[in-house]
Design a protein around this motif. Structure first.
Motif, PDB file in Angstrom:
ATOM      1  N   SER A 106      26.737 111.588 -37.213  1.00 47.68           N
ATOM      2  CA  SER A 106      27.881 110.926 -37.853  1.00 47.68           C
ATOM      3  C   SER A 106      28.404 109.790 -36.971  1.00 47.68           C
ATOM      4  O   SER A 106      28.761 108.714 -37.465  1.00 47.68           O
ATOM      5  CB  SER A 106      28.996 111.937 -38.120  1.00 47.68           C
ATOM      6  N   SER A 107      28.420 110.016 -35.669  1.00 45.48           N
ATOM      7  CA  SER A 107      28.859 108.955 -34.755  1.00 45.48           C
ATOM      8  C   SER A 107      27.915 107.759 -34.816  1.00 45.48           C
ATOM      9  O   SER A 107      28.353 106.601 -34.826  1.00 45.48           O
ATOM     10  CB  SER A 107      28.906 109.505 -33.322  1.00 45.48           C
ATOM     11  N   ALA A 108      26.601 108.043 -34.871  1.00 51.15           N
ATOM     12  CA  ALA A 108      25.628 106.956 -34.953  1.00 51.15           C
ATOM     13  C   ALA A 108      25.779 106.183 -36.254  1.00 51.15           C
ATOM     14  O   ALA A 108      25.660 104.946 -36.273  1.00 51.15           O
ATOM     15  CB  ALA A 108      24.213 107.517 -34.826  1.00 51.15           C
ATOM     16  N   VAL A 109      26.055 106.886 -37.363  1.00 48.85           N
ATOM     17  CA  VAL A 109      26.246 106.206 -38.647  1.00 48.85           C
ATOM     18  C   VAL A 109      27.483 105.307 -38.586  1.00 48.85           C
ATOM     19  O   VAL A 109      27.468 104.160 -39.065  1.00 48.85           O
ATOM     20  CB  VAL A 109      26.370 107.237 -39.785  1.00 48.85           C
ATOM     21  N   ALA A 110      28.572 105.812 -38.002  1.00 51.81           N
ATOM     22  CA  ALA A 110      29.781 104.998 -37.878  1.00 51.81           C
ATOM     23  C   ALA A 110      29.522 103.760 -37.030  1.00 51.81           C
ATOM     24  O   ALA A 110      29.956 102.650 -37.361  1.00 51.81           O
ATOM     25  CB  ALA A 110      30.902 105.837 -37.267  1.00 51.81           C
ATOM     26  N   ALA A 111      28.805 103.947 -35.915  1.00 55.05           N
ATOM     27  CA  ALA A 111      28.480 102.800 -35.063  1.00 55.05           C
ATOM     28  C   ALA A 111      27.571 101.822 -35.787  1.00 55.05           C
ATOM     29  O   ALA A 111      27.701 100.602 -35.621  1.00 55.05           O
ATOM     30  CB  ALA A 111      27.826 103.279 -33.776  1.00 55.05           C
ATOM     31  N   MET A 112      26.641 102.337 -36.613  1.00 56.49           N
ATOM     32  CA  MET A 112      25.749 101.468 -37.372  1.00 56.49           C
ATOM     33  C   MET A 112      26.542 100.607 -38.359  1.00 56.49           C
ATOM     34  O   MET A 112      26.284  99.404 -38.497  1.00 56.49           O
ATOM     35  CB  MET A 112      24.707 102.288 -38.111  1.00 56.49           C
ATOM     36  N   LEU A 113      27.510 101.200 -39.043  1.00 50.81           N
ATOM     37  CA  LEU A 113      28.344 100.435 -39.975  1.00 50.81           C
ATOM     38  C   LEU A 113      29.133  99.354 -39.229  1.00 50.81           C
ATOM     39  O   LEU A 113      29.251  98.215 -39.699  1.00 50.81           O
ATOM     40  CB  LEU A 113      29.294 101.375 -40.721  1.00 50.81           C
ATOM     41  N   ALA A 114      29.659  99.707 -38.065  1.00 52.12           N
ATOM     42  CA  ALA A 114      30.383  98.720 -37.264  1.00 52.12           C
ATOM     43  C   ALA A 114      29.455  97.599 -36.813  1.00 52.12           C
ATOM     44  O   ALA A 114      29.826  96.420 -36.800  1.00 52.12           O
ATOM     45  CB  ALA A 114      31.025  99.398 -36.050  1.00 52.12           C
TER      46      ALA A 114
END
Length: 780
Positions: free
Chosen positions: A273-281
């Motif tokens: 989930s953290s990686a997905v959030a960073a990917m969106l950013a």
């Protein structure tokens, strides 16, 4: 294959590297040599992979053989096919014939403004833009006027009319289109590009609460927007080895992603989930910064790293880098020859392969880990990229590691605060204002360090430019790294350093340097323009005649001379190549007054001079023929022009002929300063029976052909100074003018060849000394 142990990771992490190298070499050779080279590299990679599969145990073959085969196939298609298509593009033939065409194009990147030095009545500044576009799949570089073209956004389509020209070899760009008129049939920009531009404009507007230098730097630091950058700050960053901070790179994305991952950890999100959030950013940041190659390159590398994180392969940094190289060169073969791409890959590889070992060694020597990382990261990145930078610029920065180490703690906070300001400015301008003010001290520190580092004596070492210079430095650096593994080599290096400090530095300090002792006058190398410094008996106090076309060169010349006070600045006339550097002189020194002749044209220059002197609270005075000005050790007489103030001249020759002509009596003899006077003004001086005799002449108008041999004979100078820019398009200095000087036995010094040149007293009359060479220039 099951779960890999740590030791297995160490063994298999190189498996993608040969394939990445093959793809990269295919793009490099295909663009720099011929597409057949790319074909050959791809074929060799496929064969090598098949041979490896046939002669290696199955597990190892799968790990290393198949990736090499796959990358060889990618080198054949699409890399080779894309290069061949560009080489055979029909527009290349049209460009060779300089055909006039009408093209329907799509904007690929934001327009890049081109700053030009002023000359004559044309002020310095941005007058044109460069826009990468595509025309039916063909890459074209478009040169256009800044008006109506600078506001275009990626994704817009339009019709452009102009003249085709040939593109530089070694790229996928097939032609250059030079246009004069406005774009037609322009479509609307994509909504996300409009939104991103609004955020960038908002950040630029919010940054205006800072002083000019910091206000221009913050948008450049955050999103690579250098439109408002003060030229002197940009020059300082280049000299200090900090220019990478002005472009969006992996460092920017790392800061953004780390900030998002930190917030995700506070929210107790899992790794995926953290990686997905960073990917969106990351995606949002790439859209905000724009689809420039450096941004896309950093975005791809960051995205692959985040995918590795999401899959639980945090230790797979090198395979992630290899995949990034394969993807980028496959999608865009032009990346293979991009200096930015090379720098990015080398810096990332250094961080992956070198930094961990250096940090461990420093820790074993009881250096705190945080400090060890702060030292190792900039040192490794600089060492890895120094050969490429040296080949590009012909210089090796000796202060880059220290400068980047000193600014490293403030870069991330300034970036995060600036990005926050850009995001909130549409809905809460007051919050953006506070965020920008919070970033102000960090950005001010960057400006201070850049200025300090750039002005350090010996901040940059001259080095051979081009491929051979880069290879030579790479071999030297590699030899040092390998050699330092042995104790004897470390001892030898230590002895060399001690010798340099104890012996060479004192010798250097005692040896004749710059400026030469007792100098009377110096013609500064300011490019295509004039700036002449006359010394007085008061150390550090001078008279400056003209300021060159740009702020940086005259400032650097005065710094080299140790000038603290300028008693008087004389502007011979108001053409851009004589007044363009006035602002930096007024900002950096104590100036007694600024003097101008009766000429008040062109209007923009007269208005600019009035505004700059008023802002600096420096008196603006007039001088006319017959006036005498004196300081200890220096006397100046105004020989021309005569008459009242004149604002009506619009012709460049008329403005040149109203130049202030000065005869300076210095400790080395008489120096005649002629501005840009042409034939008519020279004739008036001759018929007016003015005493023109001088030991040294500043040749009129950069040595133009409009210099009368009779005028030069009347002066009878033994030394001639030609202030001129190298490779200028005006043909200065004229061979006829140089020949006339040579015929009368005059020794000539040209700033385009000798740089700063000083006039010094000697027993037999004044002599010339070139900066960095204590011997006078030879007679030419």
């Amino acid at each position: 294959m099951g779960v890999l142990m740590a030791g297995d990771v160490g063994r298999v992490e190189w498996r993608l590297v040969p394939g990445a190298v093959a793809v990269w070499l295919a793009g490099l050779g295909g663009l720099l040599v011929h597409w057949v080279v790319a074909l050959a590299v791809g074929g060799v990679a496929v064969v090598a992979g098949i041979v490896h599969l046939r002669h290696t145990r199955p597990v190892r073959a799968i790990r290393a053989g198949w990736p090499l085969v796959a990358c060889g196939l990618l080198a054949l298609f699409p890399v080779t096919s894309r290069i061949r298509e560009a080489a055979d593009d029909p527009l290349r033939g049209d460009a060779a014939r300089a055909a006039v065409v009408e093209l329907r194009v799509e904007v690929a990147e934001r327009p890049r403004k081109v700053r030009s030095s002023g000359f004559g009545a044309m002020p310095s500044g941005v007058r044109s833009v460069v826009i990468p576009v595509t025309a039916e799949g063909s890459r074209v570089l478009l040169f256009a006027p800044v008006e109506q073209w600078a506001e275009l956004l990626p994704g817009q389509r339009l019709v452009a009319n102009g003249v085709l020209g040939t593109a530089e070899p070694g790229s996928l760009t097939v032609a250059v289109l030079r246009v004069r008129g406005p774009p037609t049939q322009v479509t609307e920009a994509p909504a996300w590009q409009v939104a991103a531009q609004a955020l960038r404009d908002g950040l630029r507007a919010a940054s205006s609460v800072l002083d000019d230098e910091s206000a221009g730097l913050l948008p450049a630091l955050v999103v690579g927007d250098t439109e408002g950058m003060v030229a002197s700050v940009e020059d300082d960053f280049k000299a200090a080895g900090m220019a990478h901070l002005l472009a969006v790179s992996g460092a920017n994305l790392a800061v953004v992603c780390v900030a998002v991952l930190f917030l995700a950890r506070l929210a107790r999100l899992g790794p995926r989930s953290s990686a997905v959030a960073a990917m969106l950013a990351l995606v949002g940041y790439v859209v905000l910064a724009g689809p420039e190659p450096s941004v896309l390159r950093a975005g791809v590398m960051g995205a692959i790293g985040l995918v590795a994180l999401a899959l639980g392969r945090e230790r797979s940094a090198l395979p992630a880098l290899a995949v990034a190289v394969i993807v980028l060169v496959t999608v865009d073969p032009a990346m293979a020859v991009s200096f930015g791409f090379v720098l990015s890959v080398l810096a990332t590889a250094a961080l992956v392969l070198v930094v961990p070992g250096w940090v461990d060694r420093l820790e074993r020597r009881r250096v705190p880990r945080l400090l060890a990382e702060a030292i190792a990261v900039p040192a490794a990145a600089h060492l890895a990229t120094a050969p490429v930078v040296a080949g590009m610029s012909g210089q090796v920065s000796l202060v880059a590691v220290v400068a980047n180490l000193v600014v490293a703690p403030v870069v991330a906070p300034a970036t995060v605060l600036g990005l926050g300001a850009a995001l909130v400015v549409p809905v809460a301008p007051w919050a953006a204002d506070w965020l920008v003010r919070a970033a102000g001290p960090e950005v001010d520190w960057l400006v201070v360090v850049g200025r300090w580092a750039a002005r350090m004596p010996g901040a940059a070492l001259d080095w051979p430019s081009g491929w051979w210079g880069g290879v030579a430095l790479a071999l030297l650096a590699g030899g040092l790294v390998v050699g330092l593994r042995w104790r004897s080599a470390r001892v030898a290096l230590g002895v060399g350093v001690v010798v340099a400090v104890v012996v060479l530095l004192p010798v250097r300090a005692l040896a004749p340097g710059w400026p030469p002792p007792g100098w009377a006058a110096v013609v500064c190398d300011v490019g295509q323009g004039d700036a002449i410094v006359l010394s007085t008996e008061d150390s550090g106090r001078v008279v400056l005649v003209d300021t060159g076309p740009d702020p940086a060169p005259v400032r650097e010349c005065l710094d080299r001379l140790g000038v603290r006070q300028v008693a008087l600045v004389v502007l011979s006339h108001l053409h851009a190549d004589h007044v363009g550097g006035l602002a930096s002189v007024l900002a950096d020194r104590s100036v007694g007054a600024v003097a101008v002749g009766p000429g008040r044209a062109p209007d923009w220059a007269w208005r600019q001079v009035r505004e700059q002197t008023a802002a600096a609270k420096v008196p603006l005075v007039g001088v006319t023929a017959g006036q005498r000005l004196a300081w200890p050790g220096l006397v100046m007489e105004v020989l021309a022009p005569q008459g009242k103030e004149e604002r009506s001249e619009t012709d460049g020759t008329a403005i040149n002929n109203r130049s202030v002509v000065l005869r300076a009596t210095t400790r080395a003899g008489r120096v005649l300063l002629t501005g840009d006077v042409e034939l008519a003004a020279q004739a008036e001086l001759l018929t007016g029976r003015a005493d023109l005799a001088a030991d040294v002449i500043k040749v009129p108008h950069h040595g133009s052909r409009y210099t009368a041999p009779d005028f030069l004979s009347a002066v009878g100078a033994r030394l001639a100074l030609v202030s001129v820019g190298g490779g200028n398009r005006y043909g200065h200095p004229s061979p006829q003018t140089l020949a006339a000087l040579i015929r009368q036995g005059t020794r000539i010094a040209r700033t385009d060849r000798t740089g700063d040149t000083a006039v010094v007293p000697a027993p037999d009359g004044p002599e010339l000394v070139v900066r960095g060479d204590p011997r006078p220039p030879s007679r030419r």
